[in-house]
Design a protein around this motif. Structure first.
Motif, PDB file in Angstrom:
ATOM      1  N   PHE A 318      37.264  13.860 -49.718  1.00 32.93           N
ATOM      2  CA  PHE A 318      37.097  15.144 -50.496  1.00 32.93           C
ATOM      3  C   PHE A 318      35.857  14.838 -51.645  1.00 32.93           C
ATOM      4  O   PHE A 318      35.031  15.563 -52.031  1.00 32.93           O
ATOM      5  CB  PHE A 318      38.338  15.488 -51.105  1.00 32.93           C
ATOM      6  N   THR A 319      35.723  13.589 -51.850  1.00 30.87           N
ATOM      7  CA  THR A 319      34.513  13.158 -52.853  1.00 30.87           C
ATOM      8  C   THR A 319      33.190  13.291 -52.237  1.00 30.87           C
ATOM      9  O   THR A 319      32.206  13.831 -52.890  1.00 30.87           O
ATOM     10  CB  THR A 319      34.850  11.892 -53.512  1.00 30.87           C
ATOM     11  N   PHE A 320      33.245  12.756 -51.125  1.00 27.53           N
ATOM     12  CA  PHE A 320      31.799  13.197 -50.178  1.00 27.53           C
ATOM     13  C   PHE A 320      31.592  14.625 -50.256  1.00 27.53           C
ATOM     14  O   PHE A 320      30.366  14.919 -50.172  1.00 27.53           O
ATOM     15  CB  PHE A 320      32.039  12.341 -48.741  1.00 27.53           C
ATOM     16  N   ILE A 321      32.684  15.518 -49.944  1.00 29.01           N
ATOM     17  CA  ILE A 321      32.517  16.849 -49.750  1.00 29.01           C
ATOM     18  C   ILE A 321      31.846  17.488 -51.179  1.00 29.01           C
ATOM     19  O   ILE A 321      31.002  18.231 -51.217  1.00 29.01           O
ATOM     20  CB  ILE A 321      33.598  17.405 -48.911  1.00 29.01           C
ATOM     21  N   GLY A 322      32.632  16.815 -52.066  1.00 30.40           N
ATOM     22  CA  GLY A 322      32.371  17.270 -53.193  1.00 30.40           C
ATOM     23  C   GLY A 322      30.868  17.098 -53.829  1.00 30.40           C
ATOM     24  O   GLY A 322      30.116  17.839 -54.558  1.00 30.40           O
ATOM     25  N   GLY A 323      30.433  15.937 -53.577  1.00 29.39           N
ATOM     26  CA  GLY A 323      29.140  15.554 -53.696  1.00 29.39           C
ATOM     27  C   GLY A 323      28.027  16.220 -52.982  1.00 29.39           C
ATOM     28  O   GLY A 323      27.078  16.742 -53.241  1.00 29.39           O
ATOM     29  N   LEU A 324      28.500  16.625 -51.690  1.00 25.83           N
ATOM     30  CA  LEU A 324      27.561  17.618 -50.720  1.00 25.83           C
ATOM     31  C   LEU A 324      27.203  18.956 -51.530  1.00 25.83           C
ATOM     32  O   LEU A 324      26.144  19.557 -51.679  1.00 25.83           O
ATOM     33  CB  LEU A 324      27.990  17.712 -49.528  1.00 25.83           C
ATOM     34  N   VAL A 325      28.499  19.520 -51.958  1.00 25.46           N
ATOM     35  CA  VAL A 325      28.353  21.009 -52.556  1.00 25.46           C
ATOM     36  C   VAL A 325      27.810  20.805 -54.139  1.00 25.46           C
ATOM     37  O   VAL A 325      27.618  21.938 -54.912  1.00 25.46           O
ATOM     38  CB  VAL A 325      29.367  21.477 -52.580  1.00 25.46           C
ATOM     39  N   SER A 326      27.709  19.819 -54.901  1.00 26.72           N
ATOM     40  CA  SER A 326      27.385  19.669 -56.313  1.00 26.72           C
ATOM     41  C   SER A 326      25.980  19.849 -56.372  1.00 26.72           C
ATOM     42  O   SER A 326      25.142  19.647 -55.628  1.00 26.72           O
ATOM     43  CB  SER A 326      27.670  18.171 -56.641  1.00 26.72           C
ATOM     44  N   SER A 327      25.569  20.291 -57.581  1.00 26.97           N
ATOM     45  CA  SER A 327      24.138  20.621 -57.748  1.00 26.97           C
ATOM     46  C   SER A 327      23.324  19.460 -57.913  1.00 26.97           C
ATOM     47  O   SER A 327      22.106  19.408 -57.478  1.00 26.97           O
ATOM     48  CB  SER A 327      24.056  21.479 -58.956  1.00 26.97           C
ATOM     49  N   ASP A 328      23.982  18.526 -58.314  1.00 28.27           N
ATOM     50  CA  ASP A 328      22.862  17.132 -58.226  1.00 28.27           C
ATOM     51  C   ASP A 328      23.075  16.362 -57.072  1.00 28.27           C
ATOM     52  O   ASP A 328      22.469  15.302 -56.823  1.00 28.27           O
ATOM     53  CB  ASP A 328      23.472  16.180 -59.505  1.00 28.27           C
ATOM     54  N   GLY A 329      23.727  16.775 -55.791  1.00 26.91           N
ATOM     55  CA  GLY A 329      24.175  15.976 -54.646  1.00 26.91           C
ATOM     56  C   GLY A 329      24.782  14.898 -54.939  1.00 26.91           C
ATOM     57  O   GLY A 329      25.414  14.316 -55.828  1.00 26.91           O
ATOM     58  N   LEU A 330      24.648  14.124 -53.711  1.00 29.61           N
ATOM     59  CA  LEU A 330      25.502  12.613 -53.557  1.00 29.61           C
ATOM     60  C   LEU A 330      24.913  11.779 -54.549  1.00 29.61           C
ATOM     61  O   LEU A 330      25.398  10.961 -55.082  1.00 29.61           O
ATOM     62  CB  LEU A 330      25.385  12.084 -52.210  1.00 29.61           C
ATOM     63  N   SER A 331      23.444  11.764 -54.634  1.00 31.84           N
ATOM     64  CA  SER A 331      22.641  10.924 -55.802  1.00 31.84           C
ATOM     65  C   SER A 331      23.175  11.189 -57.214  1.00 31.84           C
ATOM     66  O   SER A 331      23.443   9.997 -57.774  1.00 31.84           O
ATOM     67  CB  SER A 331      21.412  11.091 -55.646  1.00 31.84           C
ATOM     68  N   GLY A 332      23.759  12.305 -57.352  1.00 31.84           N
ATOM     69  CA  GLY A 332      23.987  12.726 -58.637  1.00 31.84           C
ATOM     70  C   GLY A 332      25.536  12.117 -58.807  1.00 31.84           C
ATOM     71  O   GLY A 332      25.837  11.435 -59.924  1.00 31.84           O
ATOM     72  N   VAL A 333      26.245  12.153 -57.882  1.00 33.64           N
ATOM     73  CA  VAL A 333      27.673  11.634 -58.039  1.00 33.64           C
ATOM     74  C   VAL A 333      27.536  10.062 -57.885  1.00 33.64           C
ATOM     75  O   VAL A 333      28.261   9.519 -58.798  1.00 33.64           O
ATOM     76  CB  VAL A 333      28.489  11.795 -56.775  1.00 33.64           C
ATOM     77  N   LEU A 334      26.703   9.498 -57.298  1.00 31.47           N
ATOM     78  CA  LEU A 334      26.546   8.068 -57.220  1.00 31.47           C
ATOM     79  C   LEU A 334      26.211   7.345 -58.617  1.00 31.47           C
ATOM     80  O   LEU A 334      26.478   6.276 -59.178  1.00 31.47           O
ATOM     81  CB  LEU A 334      25.601   7.330 -56.462  1.00 31.47           C
TER      82      LEU A 334
END
Length: 411
Positions: A318-334
């Motif tokens: 679910f964290t991966f999915i949340g990173g995909l839909v986030s405005s900053d993307g996966l890079s922003g989550v990382l």
């Protein structure tokens, strides 16, 4: 020593031991009672088919005390064996001291069999836990979430590490409190599952409702005690500004909290099943855990490792999915820029709720079964459970501990 059961040879007659001193005369009305003048030499047997029946073969290994009635080629646990019969199993566990595998299997079996009662209660508590955690992260703990840049100074790195540690410890404490509450609410369901009986949500709530104020006090006391220990032992490092002293205080605090938490791990089921007060349930847990601390600690740690691995997989998806839909993307989550965005928090929160709904009943079931196991070992609770389950002809030594005393009345 020969008068003790089991020491004489199988099938021997006690009078045979007296023949050497007082031989009995042969009876005249039995023509076969006279010894033949020619006997085979000592230590030799007659060949088959000569009309003489050879003596019975000695018992095979495993057919004695250690293997109840296990004859070669015969059914296991045949009547007439020497060992103990298998313990009665009216529900999810056998009524005897339990092993690690039986405790884990009993918890999983209860979750699978009574999921209609277990999962809704756990889901409700998991939603409350996650709402509290998200609210704290967006308000009180938002100042602790510091994301250092590439040119951060050592002080900034220390602040970031300390802030992340505060957030993680807060989430852990919230989940521990939720685990205590779930354990208490599911105690009724697991206790009836041991007897082979089903329990609805209404019945579980009706049984747990009178103890809910005491349960809230127990959870609050355990939480405040853990926080006070951590604060006292980490305060010198914070006051001195020493990272080494702070880490040392944290390690000591975690060790002391783990010791006390294991010592009082059985307080929640004791409070619910024995209708005890807060102080009495803590004393009961301390008494039941005494002498078995390492065993209970090891089983609890292994359970947390297993459930943590399962929860980690669910949350990672679910964290991966949340990173995909986030405005900053996966890079922003990382890099930490997108972890406070609402889309990411909502989706990751759903994953956390699902994970808690699955793992909390497992942890609660292990705690309840550890409580029952300790009472079987110390107080012969298996006798009371057998009577409650309607097991007939259940002996005191069939599954319980020899020499143990019955449990207190009303418990």
């Amino acid at each position: 020593m020969n008068d003790s059961p089991g020491w004489a040879s199988p099938g021997s007659d006690p009078s045979d031991r007296e023949q050497g001193a007082n031989p009995q005369p042969a009876q005249p009305d039995r023509p076969d009672s006279k010894w033949s003048a020619e006997q085979p030499p000592p230590g030799q047997w007659s060949n088959p088919g000569t009309g003489q029946t050879p003596p019975p073969a000695p018992p095979q290994p495993g057919a004695g005390w250690g293997g109840y009635g296990k004859q070669p080629g015969g059914p296991p646990y045949a009547p007439g064996g020497w060992g103990k019969p298998p313990a009665a199993k009216p529900g999810v566990i056998p009524l005897r001291p339990l092993g690690l595998g039986e405790i884990l299997d009993g918890a999983v079996t209860t979750m699978r069999t009574h999921w209609r009662s277990v999962l809704p209660l756990t889901l409700a508590v998991a939603v409350v836990i996650q709402l509290i955690s998200l609210s704290l992260q967006r308000t009180v703990l938002s100042d602790f979430l510091v994301t250092p840049d590439e040119n951060a100074t050592p002080d900034e790195l220390l602040d970031s590490l300390g802030g992340s540690l505060v957030v993680s410890l807060t989430d852990s404490f919230i989940q521990l409190v939720g685990s205590v509450i779930v354990t208490a609410l599911l105690t009724m369901i697991f206790s009836k599952a041991v007897l082979g009986q089903a329990s609805s949500i209404r019945e579980a709530w009706h049984g747990a409702r009178p103890q809910l104020p005491k349960l809230a006090g127990l959870a609050l006391l355990l939480t405040l005690g853990a926080l006070a220990i951590a604060a006292v032992l980490m305060l010198p490092g914070v006051a001195a500004g020493s990272v080494g002293l702070l880490v040392f205080g944290l390690i000591v605090a975690l060790g002391l909290i783990a010791w006390l938490w294991t010592k009082f791990a059985l307080a929640s089921p004791a409070l619910m099943l024995e209708r005890a007060g807060i102080a009495q349930s803590l004393r009961r847990s301390s008494k039941l855990v005494g002498g078995s601390w390492w065993r209970i600690f090891g089983i609890s740690v292994l359970t947390n490792i297993i459930t943590g691995f399962v929860a980690g997989l669910i949350v990672a998806v679910f964290t991966f999915i949340g990173g995909l839909v986030s405005s900053d993307g996966l890079s922003g989550v990382l890099d930490g820029r997108g972890v406070d965005s609402w889309p990411f928090l909502i989706i990751s929160g759903i994953g956390t709720v699902i994970a808690l709904t699955i793992v909390l009943p497992m942890q609660a079931g292990v705690t309840v079964l550890l409580y029952i196991d300790q009472r079987i070992r110390r107080e012969a609770l298996d006798l009371e459970l057998a009577r409650a389950a309607g097991v007939e002809n259940y002996g005191g030594n069939q599954g319980g501990t020899p020499g143990s005393t019955p449990p207190p009345a009303g418990s």
